[in-house]
Design an enzyme around this catalytic site. Structure first.
Site, PDB file in Angstrom:
ATOM      1  N   CYS A   1       0.795  -1.226   0.000  1.00 44.48           N
ATOM      2  CA  CYS A   1       0.000   0.000   0.000  1.00 44.48           C
ATOM      3  C   CYS A   1       0.825   1.273   0.000  1.00 44.48           C
ATOM      4  CB  CYS A   1      -0.944   0.002   1.194  1.00 44.48           C
ATOM      5  SG  CYS A   1      -2.096  -1.393   1.195  1.00 44.48           S
TER       6      CYS A   1
ATOM      7  N   CYS B   1       0.069   2.530   6.766  1.00 48.50           N
ATOM      8  CA  CYS B   1       0.500   1.157   7.017  1.00 48.50           C
ATOM      9  C   CYS B   1       0.318   0.355   5.733  1.00 48.50           C
ATOM     10  CB  CYS B   1      -0.310   0.532   8.138  1.00 48.50           C
ATOM     11  SG  CYS B   1      -2.074   0.400   7.759  1.00 48.50           S
TER      12      CYS B   1
END
Length: 497
Positions: free
Chosen positions: A145, A465
């Site tokens: 991500c 995250c």
């Protein structure tokens, strides 16, 4: 502001349906947290530091501007396209927005996660499609991500080292058409058949065929090292930190409500229209859907059944989209007549245990980037954190506001403190705007830059995250002046890479 004030009870203790024997759960069940003190502290007048975070003998690197095509629910208007089509649209939008000459760009870097095998170097294919010179190098990176964050920090390194003056960095993801493979046994048989030289060899191989060979292999958003889906990890994390289903739904509703408000007020200025071939022009994100707590409460748990608290309503959704930013050496930007939006100073990657700390990256990375920049939480005017799940965000806020967690898990003397909600993701986040894995980093950066510019802030902090237990962090400076600096530290992505 009213919406933010409603959230002051968001982090208060609520008994959980999910049992947990975790030390975190035992400790935090005795240490209810509230953000009321944060809201009070935020009203106090702070003396802002005027430091620029510039480093001697290192080139200043700036962001001139950035764009993204509308982030759409997978399976909607982009479903018949390929990833390079979306990336090309983002590049074209950036060219139109900045008017940068194509032949001035020294390098192009894009991030992506689930790659299309036909265009494995999607950066190169998108660049050619957007009309860049075939002499302009381009490569693709992947880091879950924070893939576009990696693209941007690579650009920073190229410019700071003097290798380049002008770099375009971005990211793309198309979840509408993910690669689905034949089973390994079927693939092996097909390869062996292509090598068979005689009819007898072919017949011998075919005789070994079984119907279950046809079962496809579907990609999963799961950790390779733990074989656990990220949603399952989020459910366990929410239970460990005593985050109730109601709190998660409240936070998700906040994200969607603020995103709708920002969209209606024209604040999402990084979005550029995209004429989808054979279809209408797409002008805005389509995943923003404010609901009601009553409707959200009707949804069943998505991962841990029947007692889990993570649902489709309080999780980010599968998204198609692409983004791009223009990054230059400061002297080059000024020579070309640009007014930089941000200075990119430093970056840092941090990794944690991909099992139990998969989504806690921002907690670990935030104090490190602030210390590196010589700042505190009170110095930050705008916070933009990636919202993978409501429970993930709320668990990080609790951990950041806990001396006990800082001392026992981080080896620190005291907590860093959690962000005041009136400064936190106030234009919505990934829960509502969408999360194309490879493209979210650029959105976070431009949201922070644009917020600081509009609000007259000086510092901003970005965190995200990611799978594998890793994280990316950034901080910005100086939006209240002619330009503002951006200090980059990386959120801990939740994979071991």
């Amino acid at each position: 502001m009213n919406q933010d004030l409603r959230m002051t009870s968001l982090l208060t203790y609520t008994l959980k349906n999910l049992p947990s024997t975790s030390q975190w759960a035992l400790r935090f069940s005795m240490r209810p947290l509230s953000c009321s003190s944060q809201l009070q502290a935020a009203t106090a007048v702070q003396t802002k530091s005027k430091q620029t975070l510039a480093k001697p003998n290192i080139r200043n690197v700036v962001v001139v501007d950035g764009v993204r095509i509308p982030f759409l629910l997978s399976g909607t208007s982009y479903k018949d396209l390929m990833p390079h089509d979306l990336a090309r649209a983002a590049l074209s939008g950036l060219l139109h927005r900045t008017s940068v000459p194509k032949d001035v760009v020294d390098y192009i870097i894009f991030g992506t996660v689930i790659q299309e095998v036909k265009t494995s170097n999607v950066a190169r294919e998108a660049a050619l499609g957007a009309g860049f010179s075939d002499k302009t190098p381009a490569h693709t990176v992947t880091m879950a991500c924070i893939s576009s964050n990696q693209a941007m920090t690579t650009a920073v390194s190229l410019i700071a080292s003097g290798q380049c003056d002008v770099v375009v960095a971005g990211g793309v993801e198309l979840m509408s058409d993910i690669p689905i493979r034949h089973s390994r046994r079927m693939r092996k048989m097909m390869l062996d058949l292509s090598k068979a030289k005689t009819l007898g060899q072919r017949l011998s191989l075919i005789s070994k065929f079984r119907l279950n060979f046809l079962s496809p292999e579907l990609p999963a958003v799961a950790e390779f090292s733990t074989n656990e889906t990220m949603g399952h990890s989020a459910d366990r994390l929410a239970a460990a930190f005593a985050i109730s289903r109601l709190e998660q739904d409240e936070y998700a509703l906040r994200s969607h409500s603020l995103a709708r408000k920002a969209q209606d007020e024209g604040l999402l200025s990084d979005v550029v229209p995209f004429k989808v071939p054979g279809k209408d022009t797409v002008t805005q994100d389509n995943g923003i859907r404010p609901s009601s707590l009553e409707q959200m409460a009707k949804l069943k748990p998505a991962f841990i059944k029947p007692y889990g608290t993570v649902t489709a309503a309080n999780s980010s959704f599968l998204t198609d989209g692409a983004s791009a930013v223009l990054i230059l050496a400061e002297e080059k930007a000024l020579a070309m007549g640009y007014k930089p939006k941000a200075y990119l100073r430093d970056f840092m990657y941090v990794s944690q245990d991909p099992k139990d700390q998969l989504l806690l990256g921002p907690t670990y990375a935030t104090p490190k980037v602030l210390e590196k920049a010589g700042l505190t939480m009170n110095d930050i005017d705008a916070f933009e954190f990636h919202e993978a799940f409501s429970g993930q965000i709320l668990a990080n806020l609790k951990a950041m506001d806990s001396d006990w967690f800082a001392q026992n898990y981080m080896g620190r003397k005291a907590k860093v403190g959690s962000p005041p909600l009136e400064k936190f993701n106030i234009w919505g986040g990934s829960l509502s705007l969408g999360h194309p894995f490879g493209a979210t980093g650029c959105r976070l950066v431009m949201a922070t830059a644009n917020r600081l510019q509009k609000e007259g802030g000086q510092y901003g902090l970005v965190a995200a995250c990611a799978a594998g237990g890793q994280v990316c962090h950034r901080s910005f400076i100086g939006a209240s002046r002619k330009s503002f600096s951006w200090k980059q530290n990386r959120f801990i992505q939740e994979w071991l890479i």
